[in-house]
Design a protein around this motif. Structure first.
Motif, PDB file in Angstrom:
ATOM      1  N   GLY A 116       0.753  -1.061   0.093  1.00 30.65           N
ATOM      2  CA  GLY A 116       0.104  -0.180  -0.150  1.00 30.65           C
ATOM      3  C   GLY A 116       0.870   1.272   0.038  1.00 30.65           C
ATOM      4  N   ASP A 117       0.222   2.264   0.062  1.00 25.51           N
ATOM      5  CA  ASP A 117       0.929   3.569   0.058  1.00 25.51           C
ATOM      6  C   ASP A 117       1.734   3.699   1.153  1.00 25.51           C
ATOM      7  N   ALA A 134       0.445   6.785   3.637  1.00 19.99           N
ATOM      8  CA  ALA A 134      -0.860   6.479   4.121  1.00 19.99           C
ATOM      9  C   ALA A 134      -0.706   5.339   5.210  1.00 19.99           C
ATOM     10  N   PRO A 180       5.061  12.535  -0.954  1.00 20.92           N
ATOM     11  CA  PRO A 180       5.518  11.180  -1.354  1.00 20.92           C
ATOM     12  C   PRO A 180       7.150  10.679  -1.237  1.00 20.92           C
ATOM     13  N   THR A 234       9.594   0.389  -1.113  1.00 20.22           N
ATOM     14  CA  THR A 234       9.975   1.970  -0.849  1.00 20.22           C
ATOM     15  C   THR A 234      10.868   2.076   0.201  1.00 20.22           C
ATOM     16  N   SER A 267       3.779  -5.674   6.060  1.00 17.57           N
ATOM     17  CA  SER A 267       4.056  -4.309   5.333  1.00 17.57           C
ATOM     18  C   SER A 267       5.593  -4.061   5.291  1.00 17.57           C
ATOM     19  N   ALA A 288       1.393   8.014 -10.034  1.00 14.66           N
ATOM     20  CA  ALA A 288       1.402   7.402  -8.724  1.00 14.66           C
ATOM     21  C   ALA A 288       1.561   8.501  -7.733  1.00 14.66           C
ATOM     22  N   GLN A 289       2.479   9.173  -7.759  1.00 15.43           N
ATOM     23  CA  GLN A 289       2.654  10.122  -6.682  1.00 15.43           C
ATOM     24  C   GLN A 289       1.704  11.129  -6.407  1.00 15.43           C
ATOM     25  N   GLU A 331      -1.298  10.342  -7.198  1.00 14.71           N
ATOM     26  CA  GLU A 331      -2.594   9.774  -6.453  1.00 14.71           C
ATOM     27  C   GLU A 331      -2.435   9.621  -5.001  1.00 14.71           C
ATOM     28  N   ARG A 332      -0.877   9.486  -4.729  1.00 15.66           N
ATOM     29  CA  ARG A 332      -0.815   9.444  -3.041  1.00 15.66           C
ATOM     30  C   ARG A 332      -0.881  10.781  -2.479  1.00 15.66           C
ATOM     31  N   ALA A 345      -4.762  11.131  -2.031  1.00 13.40           N
ATOM     32  CA  ALA A 345      -5.191  10.339  -0.658  1.00 13.40           C
ATOM     33  C   ALA A 345      -4.842  11.206   0.352  1.00 13.40           C
TER      34      ALA A 345
END
Length: 269
Positions: free
Chosen positions: A17-18, A21, A39, A70, A98, A239-240, A242-243, A246
Motif C-alpha cells: 500500500g501507499d 498512508a 511522496p 519503498t 508491510s 502514482a505520486q 494519486e498518493r 489520498a
C-alpha cells in the motif's frame, strides 16, 4: 543540551500500500503527530511526555524507490535514549507483512527466545541496513550484559536486550577469523576471533551458538562474486499524484499544498 541523531532504515514492501498512508494510520493512535508529508518525505513530531519519562523528538523520513519496495531512511533527532523506542511504537501500528522483516521471524522461530518479546525483536530490525538479512539468532551475555546475537549476511551483531539501550557491538564478516563453539553448565558459548582479539558470548541456549557458527562457516565458504549494481526505476509522477490526493483527502495536505506539488510533478513528466 545537544540532541542525539539516530538513523534507522525501513523498507515498505511493494504491494503493501501507499507508504505515507500506512505510516499516517500507524501514527494516528499514538500521541505522535505528522507535521508534513509528501511522496518523498514525512516528518513526525514526538511531544515531550513527563509521565512517560520521554523527551520530545523530531523524526524525519526520506522515501526513495528500492529493490523491494519503498526504502525509508529515518533520522530521529531528540534527547534521551528512546530513539529506537519511538520507531518501535510506530512500527507496531504498521500492518503485518508491510515491512521488510530481514528474515528475523524465521530465524527467531528456530530458537527459544524466552527472555525476549515482540518489541525487542522489532528493535533488532531498527539497527539493520537496507536489504540486510538475518540467518541465525540467539540470546546470551557479552560483557555481563544480556542481549541478542544475530548473524546477518554482512556482520555478527550483539544488541543489548533493553530497547532503551543504544549499545550495539558488531563484527563484520570479513574481520572474523573464526567462531568457536563451547559448552558449559550455563549453556553454549560462542567465541569470536577478530582482528587479533577475541570476545565471548556466554549463556546461549541449546543449539543457538551452533546455528550461528554453522551458518558463519557456510557464508565464509561461499565463493566471492562481483555484485552487479542495480538502478532503481524512476518514480511514477501519476502514482505520486494519486498518493498526494489520498493525503489531501485524509486532511494531511491542504488543497494548496496538493495543487503545488501536483504542478511540480506534472512539470517533471
Amino acid at each position: 543540551m545537544p540532541t542525539i541523531l539516530r538513523t534507522i532504515h525501513w523498507t515498505v514492501l511493494a504491494g503493501a500500500g501507499d507508504p505515507v498512508a500506512l505510516i499516517t494510520a500507524a501514527v494516528e493512535p499514538t500521541d505522535f503527530s505528522i507535521t508534513s508529508a509528501s511522496p518523498t518525505s514525512i516528518v513526525i513530531d514526538v511531544p515531550r511526555a513527563m509521565l512517560k519519562n520521554r523527551w520530545g523528538a523530531t523524526i524525519t523520513g526520506t522515501l526513495t524507490p528500492g529493490t523491494k519496495g519503498t526504502d525509508i531512511e529515518w533520522v530521529v533527532d531528540g534527547l534521551g535514549n528512546k530513539h529506537y523506542e519511538h520507531m518501535v511504537t510506530i512500527g507496531e501500528g504498521m500492518p503485518d507483512g508491510s515491512l521488510d522483516d530481514h528474515g528475523i521471524p524465521d530465524a527467531a522461530a528456530k530458537v527459544a527466545l524466552k527472555v525476549f518479546g515482540r518489541k525487542e525483536i522489532r528493535h533488532l530490525a531498527n539497527v539493520l541496513d537496507f536489504g540486510e538479512y538475518v540467518y541465525a539468532i540467539g540470546v546470551g551475555a557479552l560483557g555481563g550484559k544480556m542481549g541478542i546475537a544475530a548473524l546477518t549476511d554482512r556482520r555478527l551483531i550483539f544488541l543489548e536486550k533493553s530497547i532503551g539501550s543504544e549499545n550495539v557491538v558488531e563484527f563484520s564478516l570479513a574481520s572474523i577469523g573464526a567462531l568457536s563453539l563451547g559448552k558449559k553448565m550455563g549453556g553454549e558459548t560462542l567465541t569470536i576471533t577478530h582482528s587479533g582479539t577475541s570476545a565471548t558470548i556466554t549463556g546461549m541456549g541449546h543449539g543457538q551458538g551452533d546455528a550461528i557458527s554453522r551458518k558463519f562457516r557456510e557464508l565464509k565458504e561461499q565463493p566471492t562474486t562481483t555484485a552487479i549494481p542495480t538502478v532503481a526505476a524512476p518514480a511514477d509522477p501519476i502514482a505520486q499524484i494519486e498518493r498526494l490526493a489520498a493525503l489531501r483527502d485524509k486532511g494531511v495536505l491542504s488543497e494548496d499544498e496538493f495543487q503545488a506539488q501536483k504542478t511540480q510533478l506534472l512539470g517533471s513528466m
